[in-house]
Design an enzyme around this catalytic site. Structure first.
Site, PDB file in Angstrom:
ATOM      1  NE  ARG A 242      -7.417  -9.379  -4.421  1.00 40.67           N
ATOM      2  CZ  ARG A 242      -8.478  -8.759  -3.937  1.00 40.67           C
ATOM      3  NH1 ARG A 242      -9.629  -8.833  -4.563  1.00 40.67           N
ATOM      4  NH2 ARG A 242      -8.413  -8.031  -2.835  1.00 40.67           N
TER       5      ARG A 242
ATOM      6  CE  LYS B 144      -3.778  -1.875   2.851  1.00 37.53           C
ATOM      7  NZ  LYS B 144      -4.934  -2.176   2.050  1.00 37.53           N
TER       8      LYS B 144
ATOM      9  CG  HIS C  97     -11.662  -1.440   8.821  1.00 34.01           C
ATOM     10  ND1 HIS C  97     -12.239  -0.206   8.796  1.00 34.01           N
ATOM     11  CD2 HIS C  97     -11.011  -1.536   9.995  1.00 34.01           C
ATOM     12  CE1 HIS C  97     -11.946   0.434   9.905  1.00 34.01           C
ATOM     13  NE2 HIS C  97     -11.206  -0.348  10.664  1.00 34.01           N
TER      14      HIS C  97
ATOM     15  CD  GLU D 232      -4.911   5.694   4.361  1.00 31.01           C
ATOM     16  OE1 GLU D 232      -6.111   5.578   4.643  1.00 31.01           O
ATOM     17  OE2 GLU D 232      -4.395   5.184   3.356  1.00 31.01           O
TER      18      GLU D 232
HETATM   19  P1  ADP Z   1      -7.850  -3.718   2.895  1.00 37.61           P
HETATM   20  O1  ADP Z   1      -6.838  -3.799   1.814  1.00 37.61           O
HETATM   21  O2  ADP Z   1      -7.422  -4.434   4.135  1.00 37.61           O
HETATM   22  O3  ADP Z   1      -9.222  -4.065   2.440  1.00 37.61           O
HETATM   23  P2  ADP Z   1      -8.308  -0.859   2.542  1.00 37.61           P
HETATM   24  O4  ADP Z   1      -7.151   0.064   2.523  1.00 37.61           O
HETATM   25  O5  ADP Z   1      -8.910  -1.233   1.242  1.00 37.61           O
HETATM   26  O6  ADP Z   1      -7.898  -2.179   3.347  1.00 37.61           O
HETATM   27  O7  ADP Z   1      -9.438  -0.273   3.499  1.00 37.61           O
HETATM   28  C1  ADP Z   1     -10.547  -1.041   3.887  1.00 37.61           C
HETATM   29  C2  ADP Z   1     -11.643  -0.153   4.429  1.00 37.61           C
HETATM   30  O8  ADP Z   1     -11.232   0.566   5.573  1.00 37.61           O
HETATM   31  C3  ADP Z   1     -12.136   0.900   3.485  1.00 37.61           C
HETATM   32  O9  ADP Z   1     -13.063   0.413   2.603  1.00 37.61           O
HETATM   33  C4  ADP Z   1     -12.734   1.927   4.429  1.00 37.61           C
HETATM   34  O10 ADP Z   1     -14.002   1.518   4.876  1.00 37.61           O
HETATM   35  C5  ADP Z   1     -11.838   1.845   5.597  1.00 37.61           C
HETATM   36  N1  ADP Z   1     -10.813   2.896   5.480  1.00 37.61           N
HETATM   37  C6  ADP Z   1      -9.613   2.774   4.888  1.00 37.61           C
HETATM   38  N2  ADP Z   1      -8.900   3.916   4.973  1.00 37.61           N
HETATM   39  C7  ADP Z   1      -9.671   4.786   5.654  1.00 37.61           C
HETATM   40  C8  ADP Z   1      -9.496   6.137   6.093  1.00 37.61           C
HETATM   41  N3  ADP Z   1      -8.371   6.794   5.868  1.00 37.61           N
HETATM   42  N4  ADP Z   1     -10.509   6.727   6.760  1.00 37.61           N
HETATM   43  C9  ADP Z   1     -11.656   6.062   7.028  1.00 37.61           C
HETATM   44  N5  ADP Z   1     -11.865   4.797   6.648  1.00 37.61           N
HETATM   45  C10 ADP Z   1     -10.900   4.154   5.975  1.00 37.61           C
END
Ligand code: ADP
Length: 662
Positions: free
Chosen positions: A294, A118, A237, A202
């Site tokens: 993917r 990431k 999440h 973040e």
């Molecule tokens: P993963 O790869 O584990 O799925 P992501 O980076 O795609 O993780 O994030 C998963 C979820 O977490 C997002 O869909 C959102 O709901 C929440 N999320 C991620 N980053 C943030 C953020 N900076 N602020 C609020 N919610 C977040």
């Protein structure tokens, strides 16, 4: 598709079955791989050939790239589809497949690598001018530095595993005081899940929506986007409801997001199916989160609104063909919603459940309903893999009609043998906030109380139907009576049965029902009421046609051991038959004790022996199914002894610590 004639699917479950369906339709032969746990699995039964690759744990089977490549060679497959999860985003595997002279159905290893971390992906996107959530994604992982960065960004912050996925290794720190513990927990989970404990930080946005763009690129250098999906409804999440298009999406924002996603794909020489994930804020600004290199779990909603088969696109592109359609030829038609049916207990923090699916029925598939599953009745959901049972996808002309379809489809879904999230999903589908598309990633948090209704005693008709089914089933000679002969039946005399039902779970109360056998039915006495009933039970399919006080109703009645599952009026009801000879019931109650909810490993002890604790205080952290579960004190009291050490494996149902309530 001359380059590909036979495809091996390096996966299991619903995605393996789904890929095979398309491959077969295109005239390709299919090869499955399987672990010891999956010898009788649906994906093995579906495949033309199947190769055993090792024991149940994924790291000894589905994660062993060399074995999978050897299986492909042995079975004469010329391509490998990785599905999602497992090796799907493993650049070394993609390389090894190519080096073995096989086609990897996915992007080039270099593109997987570019988006693999990431942190690295964010650096790349920053260069390409794609907006990012304010945060820190540097290589320096010094704890003091991370804490300082968190303070600079401003609380609350979200700590994410750089190598993360599936919501694992992700922790919110609301305050600076919470930061060290949240960081430690994120790092532990990241290490356990990905073998890599690097993190990024973040700003934790207050009410963002998760909106992602499906992209597709071919090896000729063309790339299109197949619009967006809104995946805001999440727990831990992790997505549970996904829809396309995103409700209320401004076409100008869609076009800008689409262009940003295509630019991201082109910047890394992408080929195949990919998803660029964004957070969309309430002011319509959007931020890049990550790219998944993917096919996604939620791809069927995109298929439904575009009338395309994305696995077919993947196979064609992998065979060197150009994209089947241009951007101008793609259009959105109607609205689609997917829900993920999980073996989990929403009332217990969505704790994954394991067990055998003693009964399983899905709504009939058709133009409006699609069911993707990899299990059948009788199959097990084990601790080894993801607890997803199926995906239910509905489509209709507009969102309101699609929601209606969803409610109906969920009402027709019957799962028994373990706790599934069907009632929880039904509550979402019926919630005014969902109907109004009031979506953001804290939807479940915000409406949690409505979605998990407070415990209510089973309604009179539910108790009556459960009891009627039981006495009718005992009429069948094939149905052995677990608690001895029913009084009077053999003598053909009017008789009275005394039943006692108990609701499963802690603190479930007992509901006595008296069944008086009459010439034309039964008189049920429960909660001080008398209900006249009669009916028939079809032993083959469990259909119970009943008359309750003159009203005809249909239900399905399924009994396994002492558990009865009733599917009635769109609801699912579980009741346990109490053993009348064993007092309350023979089962050890977990009440007031700290019991391991599933097999797992102890990863932290948060108290010392003899400690006085208050109700709700975290006591012990278990890792099970790749997630951390914190067990808390059931009441104020004392931890009298610690029975396990950090690192110990524990079985399901064992008492983890000695506890005495004050
Ligand atoms: P993963 O790869 O584990 O799925 P992501 O980076 O795609 O993780 O994030 C998963 C979820 O977490 C997002 O869909 C959102 O709901 C929440 N999320 C991620 N980053 C943030 C953020 N900076 N602020 C609020 N919610 C977040």
């Amino acid at each position: 598709m001359s380059r590909i004639t036979s495809v091996l699917i390096a996966n299991r479950g619903e995605i393996a079955c789904r890929v095979m369906r398309t491959a077969r339709r295109l005239g390709l032969s299919t090869v499955a791989v399987y672990s010891d746990a999956d010898a009788d699995a649906m994906h093995v039964a579906m495949a033309d050939r199947a190769v055993h690759i090792g024991p149940a744990p994924a790291r000894e089977s589905y994660l062993l790239g060399d074995r999978i490549i050897a299986a492909a060679k042995a079975a004469g497959a010329d391509a490998i589809h990785p599905g999602y999860g497992f090796l799907s985003e493993n650049a070394a595997f993609a390389e090894a497949v190519a080096a073995a002279g096989l086609v990897f159905i996915g992007p080039p290893a270099s593109a997987i690598r570019a988006m693999g971390g990431k942190s690295e992906a964010k650096a790349l996107m920053e260069q390409a001018g794609v907006p990012l959530v304010p945060g820190y994604h540097g290589a320096d992982q010094d704890e003091a530095l991370l804490a300082a960065e968190a303070a600079r960004i401003g609380f609350p912050v979200l700590i994410k595993a750089s190598a993360g996925g599936g919501g694992k290794g992700m922790k919110v720190a609301e305050t600076a005081a919470e930061f060290p513990a949240a960081l430690a927990s994120a790092k532990r989970e990241a290490k356990a899940s990905f073998g890599d404990d690097r993190v990024l930080i973040e700003k934790y946005l207050a009410r963002p929506r998760h909106v992602e763009i499906q992209v597709f690129a071919d090896s000729q250098g063309d790339c299109v986007y197949l619009f967006e999906r809104d995946c805001s409804i999440q727990r831990r999440h992790q997505k549970v409801v996904e829809e396309a298009p995103a409700p209320g999406m401004d076409p100008a924002i869609r076009a800008r997001m689409g262009a940003a996603a295509v630019a991201a794909a082109l910047a890394i020489g992408y080929v195949g199916a990919g998803t660029v994930e964004f957070l969309l804020d309430s002011d319509n600004s959007f931020y890049f989160m990550e790219m998944n290199t993917r096919l996604q779990v939620e791809h069927p909603v995109t298929e439904a609104i575009t009338s395309q088969d994305l696995v077919e696109w993947q196979l064609r592109v992998a065979a060197g063909e150009p994209l089947p359609l241009t951007q101008e030829q793609l259009a959105i038609n109607g609205h689609a919603i997917e829900v993920r049916l999980y073996a989990e207990d929403p009332a217990k923090g969505f704790l994954p459940q394991t067990g055998r699916l003693s009964h399983l029925r899905f709504p009939e598939a058709g133009p409006h309903v699609r069911v993707d599953t990899g299990v059948r009745a009788g199959d097990a959901i084990s601790i080894h893999y993801d607890p997803m049972i199926a995906k239910l996808i509905v489509w209709d002309r507009d969102r309101a009609s699609a929601v209606q379809r969803l409610r109906r489809a969920l009402a027709e879904t019957e799962i028994a043998g373990l706790n599934a999230n069907v009632p929880f999903l039904s509550a979402i589908a019926a919630h005014p906030g969902f109907l109004a598309a009031d979506l953001d990633t804290r939807f479940i948090e915000r409406y949690g109380d409505d979605l998990l209704p407070p415990h209510a005693a089973p309604a009179a008709d539910v108790l009556a139907l459960a009891s009627l089914g039981l006495v009718l089933s005992r009429r069948e000679p094939a149905n052995a009576d677990p608690w001895g002969a029913v009084g009077g039946l053999a003598l053909n005399l009017p008789a009275v049965d005394r039943l006692a039902w108990r609701e499963p779970g802690e603190g479930g109360t007992t509901h006595p029902v008296e069944v008086e056998w009459q010439r034309d039915g039964f008189l049920l006495k429960q909660d001080g009421r008398s209900i006249k009933t009669s009916g028939q039970l079809d032993p083959a399919d469990g259909i119970l046609r009943a008359t309750l006080e003159g009203t005809r109703v249909n239900a399905r009645w399924v009994c396994q051991g002492r558990e009865v599952n009733l599917f009635y009026a769109g609801g699912t009801y579980r009741l346990l038959l109490s053993d009348p000879h064993a007092g309350r019931d023979g089962e050890a109650s977990g009440h007031g004790r700290l019991i391991s909810p599933m097999p797992g490993k102890v990863i932290a002890l948060l108290v010392t022996e003899g400690a006085d604790v208050t109700k709700g205080q975290p006591i012990i952290v278990l890792e099970a199914m790749k997630m951390e579960h914190t067990l808390k004190a059931p009441a104020d009291g004392k931890v009298t002894d610690l029975r396990y050490q950090v690192g110990d494996q524990v079985a399901e149902g064992v008492e983890l610590v000695g506890f005495e309530a004050a």
